[in-house]
Design a protein around this motif. Structure first.
Motif, PDB file in Angstrom:
ATOM      1  N   ASP A 127       0.813  -1.215   0.000  1.00  0.00           N
ATOM      2  CA  ASP A 127       0.000   0.000   0.000  1.00  0.00           C
ATOM      3  C   ASP A 127       0.848   1.267   0.000  1.00  0.00           C
ATOM      4  N   ARG A 128       2.006   1.238   0.661  1.00  0.00           N
ATOM      5  CA  ARG A 128       2.891   2.395   0.595  1.00  0.00           C
ATOM      6  C   ARG A 128       3.454   2.559  -0.819  1.00  0.00           C
ATOM      7  N   PHE A 129       3.794   1.461  -1.438  1.00  0.00           N
ATOM      8  CA  PHE A 129       4.297   1.504  -2.808  1.00  0.00           C
ATOM      9  C   PHE A 129       3.237   2.092  -3.738  1.00  0.00           C
ATOM     10  N   LEU A 130       2.003   1.614  -3.616  1.00  0.00           N
ATOM     11  CA  LEU A 130       0.925   2.100  -4.478  1.00  0.00           C
ATOM     12  C   LEU A 130       0.617   3.568  -4.216  1.00  0.00           C
ATOM     13  N   THR A 131       0.670   3.977  -2.950  1.00  0.00           N
ATOM     14  CA  THR A 131       0.424   5.370  -2.610  1.00  0.00           C
ATOM     15  C   THR A 131       1.474   6.261  -3.248  1.00  0.00           C
ATOM     16  N   ALA A 132       2.724   5.841  -3.174  1.00  0.00           N
ATOM     17  CA  ALA A 132       3.792   6.610  -3.805  1.00  0.00           C
ATOM     18  C   ALA A 132       3.614   6.644  -5.313  1.00  0.00           C
ATOM     19  N   ALA A 133       3.235   5.507  -5.919  1.00  0.00           N
ATOM     20  CA  ALA A 133       3.009   5.469  -7.367  1.00  0.00           C
ATOM     21  C   ALA A 133       1.917   6.450  -7.768  1.00  0.00           C
ATOM     22  N   GLU A 134       0.848   6.523  -6.974  1.00  0.00           N
ATOM     23  CA  GLU A 134      -0.227   7.474  -7.255  1.00  0.00           C
ATOM     24  C   GLU A 134       0.283   8.910  -7.164  1.00  0.00           C
ATOM     25  N   SER A 135       1.134   9.175  -6.170  1.00  0.00           N
ATOM     26  CA  SER A 135       1.648  10.536  -6.014  1.00  0.00           C
ATOM     27  C   SER A 135       2.578  10.926  -7.150  1.00  0.00           C
ATOM     28  N   PHE A 136       3.263   9.924  -7.729  1.00  0.00           N
ATOM     29  CA  PHE A 136       4.133  10.185  -8.878  1.00  0.00           C
ATOM     30  C   PHE A 136       3.349  10.153 -10.193  1.00  0.00           C
ATOM     31  N   ARG A 137       2.055   9.806 -10.094  1.00  0.00           N
ATOM     32  CA  ARG A 137       1.161   9.726 -11.258  1.00  0.00           C
ATOM     33  C   ARG A 137       1.670   8.709 -12.288  1.00  0.00           C
ATOM     34  N   ILE A 138       2.030   7.545 -11.782  1.00  0.00           N
ATOM     35  CA  ILE A 138       2.518   6.465 -12.641  1.00  0.00           C
ATOM     36  C   ILE A 138       1.665   5.226 -12.404  1.00  0.00           C
ATOM     37  N   GLN A 139       1.190   4.619 -13.490  1.00  0.00           N
ATOM     38  CA  GLN A 139       0.404   3.390 -13.393  1.00  0.00           C
ATOM     39  C   GLN A 139       1.234   2.293 -12.741  1.00  0.00           C
ATOM     40  N   CYS A 140       0.594   1.523 -11.870  1.00  0.00           N
ATOM     41  CA  CYS A 140       1.291   0.434 -11.190  1.00  0.00           C
ATOM     42  C   CYS A 140       0.533  -0.869 -11.391  1.00  0.00           C
ATOM     43  N   CYS A 141       1.279  -1.932 -11.605  1.00  0.00           N
ATOM     44  CA  CYS A 141       0.717  -3.273 -11.748  1.00  0.00           C
ATOM     45  C   CYS A 141       1.378  -4.185 -10.719  1.00  0.00           C
ATOM     46  N   LEU A 142       0.587  -5.050 -10.086  1.00  0.00           N
ATOM     47  CA  LEU A 142       1.126  -5.993  -9.116  1.00  0.00           C
ATOM     48  C   LEU A 142       1.442  -7.313  -9.812  1.00  0.00           C
ATOM     49  N   SER A 202      -5.156  10.631   1.479  1.00  0.00           N
ATOM     50  CA  SER A 202      -6.280   9.853   0.947  1.00  0.00           C
ATOM     51  C   SER A 202      -6.483  10.081  -0.547  1.00  0.00           C
ATOM     52  N   HIS A 203      -5.936  11.162  -1.086  1.00  0.00           N
ATOM     53  CA  HIS A 203      -6.045  11.427  -2.524  1.00  0.00           C
ATOM     54  C   HIS A 203      -5.296  10.367  -3.327  1.00  0.00           C
ATOM     55  N   TYR A 204      -4.382   9.658  -2.667  1.00  0.00           N
ATOM     56  CA  TYR A 204      -3.585   8.638  -3.341  1.00  0.00           C
ATOM     57  C   TYR A 204      -4.108   7.229  -3.048  1.00  0.00           C
ATOM     58  N   GLU A 223      -9.930   4.463  -3.972  1.00  0.00           N
ATOM     59  CA  GLU A 223     -11.254   4.173  -3.446  1.00  0.00           C
ATOM     60  C   GLU A 223     -11.710   5.222  -2.437  1.00  0.00           C
ATOM     61  N   MET A 224     -10.763   5.891  -1.767  1.00  0.00           N
ATOM     62  CA  MET A 224     -11.100   6.960  -0.822  1.00  0.00           C
ATOM     63  C   MET A 224     -11.324   8.278  -1.562  1.00  0.00           C
ATOM     64  N   LEU A 225     -10.507   8.528  -2.554  1.00  0.00           N
ATOM     65  CA  LEU A 225     -10.659   9.760  -3.325  1.00  0.00           C
ATOM     66  C   LEU A 225     -12.032   9.825  -3.983  1.00  0.00           C
ATOM     67  N   ALA A 226     -12.531   8.690  -4.453  1.00  0.00           N
ATOM     68  CA  ALA A 226     -13.834   8.649  -5.116  1.00  0.00           C
ATOM     69  C   ALA A 226     -14.970   9.024  -4.166  1.00  0.00           C
ATOM     70  N   LEU A 227     -14.782   8.776  -2.863  1.00  0.00           N
ATOM     71  CA  LEU A 227     -15.838   9.047  -1.880  1.00  0.00           C
ATOM     72  C   LEU A 227     -15.693  10.408  -1.206  1.00  0.00           C
ATOM     73  N   LEU A 228     -14.580  11.070  -1.411  1.00  0.00           N
ATOM     74  CA  LEU A 228     -14.330  12.346  -0.723  1.00  0.00           C
ATOM     75  C   LEU A 228     -15.448  13.368  -0.926  1.00  0.00           C
TER      76      LEU A 228
END
Length: 316
Positions: free
Chosen positions: A113-128, A254-256, A259-264
């Protein structure tokens, strides 16, 4: 210096020198021109793997980098020695591939989740990329199914692979075709073995898993970009023990979390932290099981850190 400026991409950095691949595919050892600086980015390294640069060829047989071209994105971690200064891992990345294993070693959900949060902040698509599929027992396969469903539900593509058995490698190659991909993950999850399975000609060095600690021994020292024989590039990075975040404000974390950003907008307060505020749509969704409890708990662990300045890409 008699020749005109040439363009290339940095494929390796060893601190003081850089290896640059020119437009015809040739490699050249390069140095920085004196007093070189990257505008607007405070980091320990002015140039990173993936940077597009302009350079002059010298009679001494090496190039001198004179200019860095504008980046579309870049990925940073905190400098190990200078905790308030960042270190750029890579630039101009098309996608992040997070390699995850559930056994030898087990990747914690908090790390993911930290990795994905950072990826969102860098605006880069991430795949697991769930690796070591051939090693899992029935219980671990059930856990894998639960994790995959959880992350695919919120928009993260997932692939199941076995680097040693070749399962899922074709799908992974299709995902990477024509793109610059950065592969990350904890030490020992099989990144180098996976890269060798994707593009055998690279023959990257691989390490063994420590039986005593169930953690991988380092086999990669510097980030490095390799061309893939089917088209595209892969950036291999050193193994990561813990993944944290560059400093964030509590209200923006939460912006990153998609699922939380969609409900803000449904929360009573526009700057809701989803912790103590009344009429919080996120807390309601967690209670209803619409947001995974593990994701919410990992979100809280991030914002409850007293300065939101966690250990970031700490190397073993």
């Amino acid at each position: 210096m008699t020749e005109a400026l040439q363009e290339g991409v940095v494929v390796k950095s060893t601190g003081n020198e850089y290896e640059v691949r020119n437009e015809s595919g040739g490699l050249l050892r390069c140095k920085l021109r004196g007093q070189f600086r990257t505008k607007g980015i405070k980091s320990t390294n002015p140039i990173a793997v993936g940077d597009r640069v302009k350079y002059l060829y010298t009679p001494k047989g090496y190039g001198v980098i004179t200019q860095i071209m504008e980046r579309k994105n870049y990925i940073t971690r905190k400098s190990v020695k200078l905790s308030k200064i960042s270190h750029i891992i890579a630039a101009n990345v098309d996608q992040l591939l997070l390699v995850v294993s559930l056994y030898k070693p087990s990747t914690p959900l908090g790390f993911i989740d930290r990795f994905l949060t950072a990826a969102e902040s860098f605006r880069i698509q991430c795949c697991l990329i769930f690796n070591k599929l051939d090693l899992y027992n029935t219980e671990q396969l059930q856990t894998l199914e639960q994790w995959q469903q959880m992350y695919e539900k919120i928009g993260y593509p997932c692939l199941r692979v076995s680097a040693t058995q070749g399962e899922g490698i074709g799908a992974l190659k299709s995902l990477m075709h024509g793109k610059i991909s950065l592969m990350g993950g904890q030490s020992g999850v099989g990144k180098s073995t996976l890269i060798n399975a994707i593009s055998p000609h690279l023959q990257l060095k691989t390490g063994e898993i420590s039986e005593s600690y169930a953690k991988g021994r380092h086999t990669t020292t510097f980030a490095e970009m390799f061309p893939l024989d089917f088209g595209g590039d892969i950036i291999d990075t050193p193994g990561i023990k813990e993944f944290g975040l560059i400093r964030f404000e509590k209200e923006e974390v939460s912006h990153y979390f998609p699922e939380m950003l969609a409900l803000l907008p449904q929360c009573r307060f526009s700057n809701c932290t989803h912790t103590h505020e009344p009429q919080c749509a996120v807390k309601t969704a967690v209670e209803a099981g619409e947001i995974a409890a593990s994701r919410y708990q990992n979100y809280l662990s991030i914002i409850e850190n007293e300065d939101l300045d966690l250990k970031d890409w700490m190397l073993e």
